[in-house]
Design a protein around this motif. Structure first.
Motif, PDB file in Angstrom:
ATOM      1  N   ALA A 478       0.876  -1.194   0.000  1.00 58.93           N
ATOM      2  CA  ALA A 478       0.000   0.000   0.000  1.00 58.93           C
ATOM      3  C   ALA A 478       0.898   1.223   0.000  1.00 58.93           C
ATOM      4  N   MET A 479       0.924   1.958  -1.130  1.00 57.78           N
ATOM      5  CA  MET A 479       1.738   3.174  -1.241  1.00 57.78           C
ATOM      6  C   MET A 479       0.930   4.339  -0.666  1.00 57.78           C
ATOM      7  N   ASN A 480       1.245   4.708   0.580  1.00 56.47           N
ATOM      8  CA  ASN A 480       0.480   5.704   1.327  1.00 56.47           C
ATOM      9  C   ASN A 480       0.973   7.121   1.014  1.00 56.47           C
ATOM     10  N   LYS A 481       0.188   8.097   1.491  1.00 54.78           N
ATOM     11  CA  LYS A 481       0.497   9.531   1.359  1.00 54.78           C
ATOM     12  C   LYS A 481       0.550   9.952  -0.117  1.00 54.78           C
ATOM     13  N   MET A 482      -0.366   9.402  -0.903  1.00 57.72           N
ATOM     14  CA  MET A 482      -0.423   9.798  -2.311  1.00 57.72           C
ATOM     15  C   MET A 482      -1.015  11.196  -2.486  1.00 57.72           C
ATOM     16  N   SER A 516      -4.368   6.771   0.336  1.00 56.87           N
ATOM     17  CA  SER A 516      -4.119   7.949   1.174  1.00 56.87           C
ATOM     18  C   SER A 516      -4.950   7.789   2.434  1.00 56.87           C
ATOM     19  N   ALA A 517      -4.280   7.662   3.578  1.00 54.14           N
ATOM     20  CA  ALA A 517      -4.989   7.491   4.838  1.00 54.14           C
ATOM     21  C   ALA A 517      -5.692   8.768   5.267  1.00 54.14           C
ATOM     22  N   LYS A 518      -5.315   9.896   4.683  1.00 54.38           N
ATOM     23  CA  LYS A 518      -5.916  11.183   5.074  1.00 54.38           C
ATOM     24  C   LYS A 518      -7.200  11.450   4.312  1.00 54.38           C
ATOM     25  N   THR A 519      -7.186  11.192   3.014  1.00 53.99           N
ATOM     26  CA  THR A 519      -8.360  11.464   2.186  1.00 53.99           C
ATOM     27  C   THR A 519      -9.184  10.217   1.909  1.00 53.99           C
TER      28      THR A 519
END
Length: 872
Positions: A478-482, A516-519
């Motif tokens: 999982a490539m996060n912070k996209m 993206s864990a934020k969005t």
């Protein structure tokens, strides 16, 4: 000596009868017939005459003969001793002791006379020996003749037996032929006269050979060889060669004697074969005894020696030769026991385990298997967004509540998603929690590797890949912070390809999902990837029956006691079940899910918190439900004993090489003692491993105790006794512990972030090291010439070739690169002026204090001492 005739005496002495008669007449005795009897007195008289005739010594005079030949002295002494009473209050007793001594003194002339050799007596003894040898030869010849006669008798009996057997066989054949002829002849026809002569059952008479006549023995006497009462000869007994006769009737057997006398035959009891051979005898083994012994995982040296039937010292000696230094009471492992037994010539087999553990393993969960939810572990580097991604999936805010924004222990959750139920394990990403990540990878079905797109592959990322490969579980990236503008997914892919993690679009087998864990971007795609991977794996488990699984985390709650977070892998875990969890056991008093709600049961792939154990289990231990509490207690005790024996084996098996390497170690090394208490078992384990790794050659960090729960009075007492620093990780000290800490002035520190613990311990260790004094060379001057001064003595004309020479610094004088003097500068001049320093390439005059033996070609080295704080 008895009276004999003259003829017999002449035969004994080997002298002719006529000569003996003439000697008797010369001695004054009148004998004319050889059959006359000669008395002992006459023999002595004849012996005296013969001695006088041959010039022997005359008899001693009457006075000497009358003197005593030996004297016997007797001595008697009487004394008294007082004997203490045997009972209290009784009077002492006086006993007379009488000692008698007797000594005999023999006259020296008698001893010397006895030692003189009489030739006639020697001659008589010689003749007597010859006659004895002659008799022995005759006896031997007679015995040889008897033996030959016995052999001939045996041969004759064997020939007679053979002839009897042949005659019986011939008669049997003739009888059969006659019966055949009789059956074949017509009725009323006369039978064959020859066949009729042989009756059925009639044996032909066989002539016995006549016994040979009795042979005369060596003395002319004849031995009778026939008769019913003749003695059986030696070696011809019918029962084992031993002649047995009963009731004075030599021809009766044992049964006949029993019938004649009316006594019952004694029952002969077969002798029991003894283990060690016959009684009062030692049978030496013909070959070395090879024993086959059974050895478990560990065994003490004394028990091993007992099974091998050797001395314990021999086993210890064999271990010393192998380099293992142990005593007779210490334990060794199975492999070492095998090597020792083979060294001593024996064999070792693995012991069959008949303990309660075997009974527990026999109780396997049986039933129909059904699909179960997948267990997904979130792994990756610290601060790459693992917990934040999981929070978005669970719609919670766990990361904001974590100290320092990082996860300190494993979190277990099961989530109802649109794709089904999924169980997530959140592992910490800090370097200290490597063992936690390893346990998470072993308990999972799928590993989701979270990598920050703006950061790339980091050390803990590579470590997570290794753990996933070791556990042989599939990987999803999982490539996060996209959502960040600096995100670069291609950079992440290139970094992972170097670790052999190839994306599917590049021809590999690993799914890469940008999220993206934020969005919340890409979270649904990640759940789809997890569901597809789970369907491909076809995960199934038995939903009913006795539950089994693994311990994810454990802690000690002040109000609830030991709490274990477990993951059910098989069966159904219900309240009231008896379970064994590592070396702990108990009954499930309550079950709680991750939200704190109490539940009645938990099925496969569901994490729950268990209350009711006897102690805090180790994170990573397996648990299993058993039938009753007794079996659970037995299994727990046996596991505890095995763990203790394994720990003793690790401590006992010191090798000589290790001891030689440790001999000089510890001298001058400082020690920092620590007592570590944490909120959960995983954090305590991580802290102990991380702090022990700080140890260097200069200082050793020794974690003397670590555990789960608050800081108690016993922890404070241990720290005071060992002068240790107390570290509380998310725990606090109680009132009694605080009183001991304050009264002893102990150092107590509270932490909530693990890297703060490591940093402060390094600072404390650095303070213990102190400052180090180093010497730094600041300049070198070469002596070109030496001048003499009335005030300063020898002045060296020098050229500074390196650095700077300063007046107030210490110096060394070197000759041929060897230090010959160390001292201070007395003067430093540039021409006639005093200067404080002279730089490189400048001439100067140097006066060395209290040293006048300086020569051209020497070097003057100027240095200074500086203090440097030691660091780890």
């Amino acid at each position: 000596m008895s009276d004999v005739t003259i003829k017999q005496l002449a035969k004994v002495l080997g002298t002719p009868v006529d000569k003996l008669l003439s000697q008797l007449g010369e001695a004054g005795m009148k004998f004319s017939d050889p059959e006359q009897v000669i008395s002992s007195t006459e023999k002595v008289k004849l012996l005296g005459f013969l001695r006088r005739t041959h010039g022997k010594k005359e008899e001693a005079p009457a006075e000497a003969a009358a003197s005593p030949r030996q004297i016997t002295l007797k001595r008697r002494t009487v004394s008294e001793i007082t004997v203490a009473p045997g009972q209290r209050g009784a009077a002492a007793k006086t006993v007379n002791v009488e000692v008698r001594q007797k000594r005999t003194y023999v006259k020296r002339s008698v001893v010397e006379e006895g030692q003189q050799v009489d030739p006639e007596r020697e001659d008589a003894l010689r003749k007597l020996g010859e006659s004895q040898l002659k008799r022995e030869a005759e006896d031997q010849a007679r015995a040889e003749a008897d033996r030959r006669r016995q052999d001939e008798d045996a041969k004759m009996r064997a020939a007679e037996e053979a002839r009897r057997s042949a005659a019986e066989e011939e008669a049997r054949k003739r009888s059969e032929e006659s019966r055949v002829d009789t059956a074949a002849a017509p009725a009323g026809a006369p039978a064959d006269p020859a066949a009729a002569a042989v009756k059925e059952g009639e044996r032909p008479r066989v002539e016995r050979p006549r016994e040979p006549a009795a042979e005369p023995d060596g003395h002319g006497r004849h031995k009778p060889r026939h008769g019913s009462h003749r003695m059986r000869e030696e070696g011809t007994s019918e029962e084992g060669g031993a002649a047995r006769y009963f009731g004075n009737e030599l021809h009766l057997s044992r049964e006949g004697a029993a019938r004649r006398t009316g006594r019952k035959r004694p029952k002969t009891r077969s002798a029991e074969q003894s283990r060690s051979g016959p009684a009062h005898a030692f049978s030496r083994p013909t070959a070395p005894v090879v024993r086959e012994i059974a050895v478990g995982e560990t065994i003490t040296v004394a028990d091993l020696a007992g099974k091998l039937a050797v001395k314990g010292a021999d086993v210890v000696k064999a271990l010393f030769k192998m380099g293992v230094m142990v005593t007779i009471n210490q334990s060794i492992d199975h492999d070492t026991a095998v090597l020792v037994a083979e060294e001593l010539g024996h064999k070792v087999v693995a012991a069959e385990d008949t303990s309660a553990e075997t009974t527990l393993l026999a109780q396997q969960v049986e039933g129909d298997r059904a699909p179960r939810p997948p267990v997904v572990t979130i792994m990756g580097h610290v601060d790459h967004g693992k917990t934040s991604l999981l929070d978005y999936i669970r719609r919670t805010k766990v990361a904001s509540g974590e100290a320092g924004g990082i996860t300190q222990h494993i979190g277990a959750y099961h989530v109802d998603t649109p794709k089904g139920v999924i169980t997530f394990l959140d592992t910490p990403g800090h370097a200290a929690f490597s063992s936690m990540r390893a346990r998470g990878a072993q308990s999972t079905d799928i590993v989701v590797l979270v990598v920050a797109a703006d950061d790339g592959v980091m050390p803990q990322t590579a470590e997570a890949i290794q753990h996933a490969r070791a556990a042989k579980v599939p990987l999803i990236v999982a490539m996060n912070k996209m959502d960040k503008p600096e995100a670069n997914p291609d950079h992440v892919k290139q970094g992972l390809v170097q670790h052999e993690v190839v994306p599917e679009e590049w021809g590999g087998d690993v799914q890469f999902v940008p999220v993206s864990a934020k969005t919340g971007e890409g979270v649904d795609n990640l759940l789809d990837a997890i569901s597809v991977q789970a369907e491909v794996m076809d995960l199934q488990a038995v939903p009913d029956g006795r539950a089994s699984g693994a311990v994810i985390e454990s802690s000690l709650d002040k109000g609830r006691g030991p709490v274990a977070t477990v993951l059910v892998q098989q069966g159904l875990l219900s309240r009231g079940d008896f379970l064994v969890c590592g070396v702990e056991y108990g009954r499930v008093r309550a079950l709680f899910d991750e939200t704190g709600q109490q539940v009645e049961s938990a099925g496969p792939s569901i994490p729950v918190q268990v209350l009711g154990l006897s102690g805090v289990p180790q994170a990573g231990d397996d648990f299993v439900v058993v039938a009753d509490e007794r079996l659970a207690k037995d299994v727990a005790q046996q596991r505890h004993q095995k763990r203790r024996e394994s720990r003793l084996v690790k401590q006992a098996g010191n090798r000589m090489e290790d001891i030689m390497a440790q001999m000089g170690e510890g001298q001058g090394q400082l020690t920092l003692n620590l007592v570590v208490k944490a909120d959960v078992q995983g954090s305590a384990e991580a802290l102990r491993e991380s702090l022990s790794a700080i140890t260097t050659d200069a200082i050793r960090v020794n974690v003397i105790a670590s555990g789960v729960g608050g800081i108690t009075e016993s922890d404070a007492t241990l720290a005071a006794a060992s002068k240790a620093v107390i570290i509380g990780f998310n725990v606090r000290a109680d009132a009694s512990a605080r009183r001991i800490i304050e009264s002893n002035g102990l150092d107590l520190r509270y932490f909530s972030i693990i890297y703060d613990v490591i940093d402060q311990v390094k600072q404390v260790a650095t303070g213990l090291l102190g400052n180090e004094v180093r010497e730094e060379i600041i300049g070198i001057a070469q002596v070109r010439d030496v001048f003499r001064s009335s005030k300063f003595g020898a002045i060296a004309g020098c050229m500074v070739i390196e650095g700077t020479v300063k007046r107030n610094k210490p110096i060394r004088v070197l000759r041929d690169n060897t230090v010959i003097f160390q001292g201070e500068l007395e003067s430093l001049r540039r021409f006639k002026e005093n200067v404080d320093e002279v730089r490189n390439g400048t001439e100067c005059g140097i006066g060395v204090k209290q040293y006048n033996d300086i020569k051209p070609g020497d070097q003057i080295e100027c240095f200074e001492r500086i203090e440097v704080a030691r660091t780890l």
